[in-house]
Design an enzyme around this catalytic site. Structure first.
Site, short mmCIF file in Angstrom:
data_model
loop_
_atom_site.label_atom_id
_atom_site.label_comp_id
_atom_site.label_asym_id
_atom_site.label_seq_id
_atom_site.Cartn_x
_atom_site.Cartn_y
_atom_site.Cartn_z
N HIS A 1 -3.09 -1.20 11.23
CA HIS A 1 -2.37 -0.40 10.24
C HIS A 1 -3.34 0.61 9.62
O HIS A 1 -4.57 0.42 9.63
CB HIS A 1 -1.81 -1.30 9.14
CG HIS A 1 -0.67 -2.14 9.59
ND1 HIS A 1 0.20 -2.74 8.71
CD2 HIS A 1 -0.23 -2.49 10.83
CE1 HIS A 1 1.11 -3.43 9.38
NE2 HIS A 1 0.87 -3.29 10.67
N GLU B 1 -4.11 1.40 6.53
CA GLU B 1 -4.96 0.91 5.45
C GLU B 1 -6.10 0.04 5.99
O GLU B 1 -7.24 0.17 5.55
CB GLU B 1 -4.14 0.11 4.42
CG GLU B 1 -3.04 0.91 3.76
CD GLU B 1 -1.72 0.91 4.53
OE1 GLU B 1 -0.71 1.32 3.94
OE2 GLU B 1 -1.68 0.52 5.72
N CYS C 1 1.77 -3.12 3.38
CA CYS C 1 2.31 -4.45 3.66
C CYS C 1 1.35 -5.51 3.11
O CYS C 1 0.24 -5.19 2.67
CB CYS C 1 2.50 -4.63 5.16
SG CYS C 1 0.96 -4.82 6.08
N CYS D 1 -2.17 -5.53 4.68
CA CYS D 1 -3.03 -4.44 4.19
C CYS D 1 -3.48 -4.72 2.76
O CYS D 1 -4.65 -4.49 2.41
CB CYS D 1 -2.29 -3.12 4.28
SG CYS D 1 -1.95 -2.62 5.99
#
Length: 162
Positions: A55, A57, A85, A88
């Site tokens: 992801h 992040e 999420c 993250c």
């Protein structure tokens, strides 16, 4: 660079996400700021790598840790194109990120074709209660926050997204 406002930092993350979507990847981007400087950026590369943990992040946090040769990002702020999420958020907590500021909410992402699982949404609610100032919505127009998703959807309708 040191004079960038929160909105400009969010716009930078949104631009990363939009550019990522234009390449056929998922429309998520993040930057990390420490002491007024952007020290790292990341985009979601999960489609290209087949690694669901890539992801934006997490990628930005990995890059920041590598740049600084440390696992401690105390004082750093993550600016991200979309509400992070739980994975993250947890990565930020583990590395002592001060807070995360997002452009689009997870509800907006769902409206634009990226629904989170009900389990993840429930966990996100628990995080909100435990640390209400850790993940916050930034001051950015909703239309701007949605641009990466519009780019993603436009590319999907032409059949050029995996």
């Amino acid at each position: 660079m040191e004079d960038m406002t929160e909105r400009q930092l969010l716009e930078t993350a949104v631009q990363l996400a939009e550019t990522n979507a234009a390449t056929g990847q998922r429309p998520f981007g993040a930057i990390i700021v420490l002491h007024g400087r952007i020290i790292a950026e990341g985009v979601n590369t999960a489609l290209a790598s087949g690694d669901p943990t890539e992801h934006a992040e997490v990628q930005a946090i990995r890059a920041a840790c590598a740049t600084l040769s440390t696992e401690d990002l105390s004082g750093a702020v993550v600016y991200t194109s979309c509400e992070p999420c739980v994975m993250c958020q947890a990565t930020g907590v583990v590395t002592n990120v001060e807070r995360m500021v997002f452009a689009a909410s997870s509800a907006e992402a769902a409206e634009m074709g990226f629904p989170a699982s009900s389990r993840a949404t429930g966990m996100q609610g628990q995080w909100r209660k435990a640390a209400p100032t850790y993940v916050v919505r930034g001051d950015i127009p909703p239309t701007l926050a949605r641009e990466p998703f519009a780019a993603w959807n436009a590319r999907r309708t032409t059949g050029s997204v995996v």
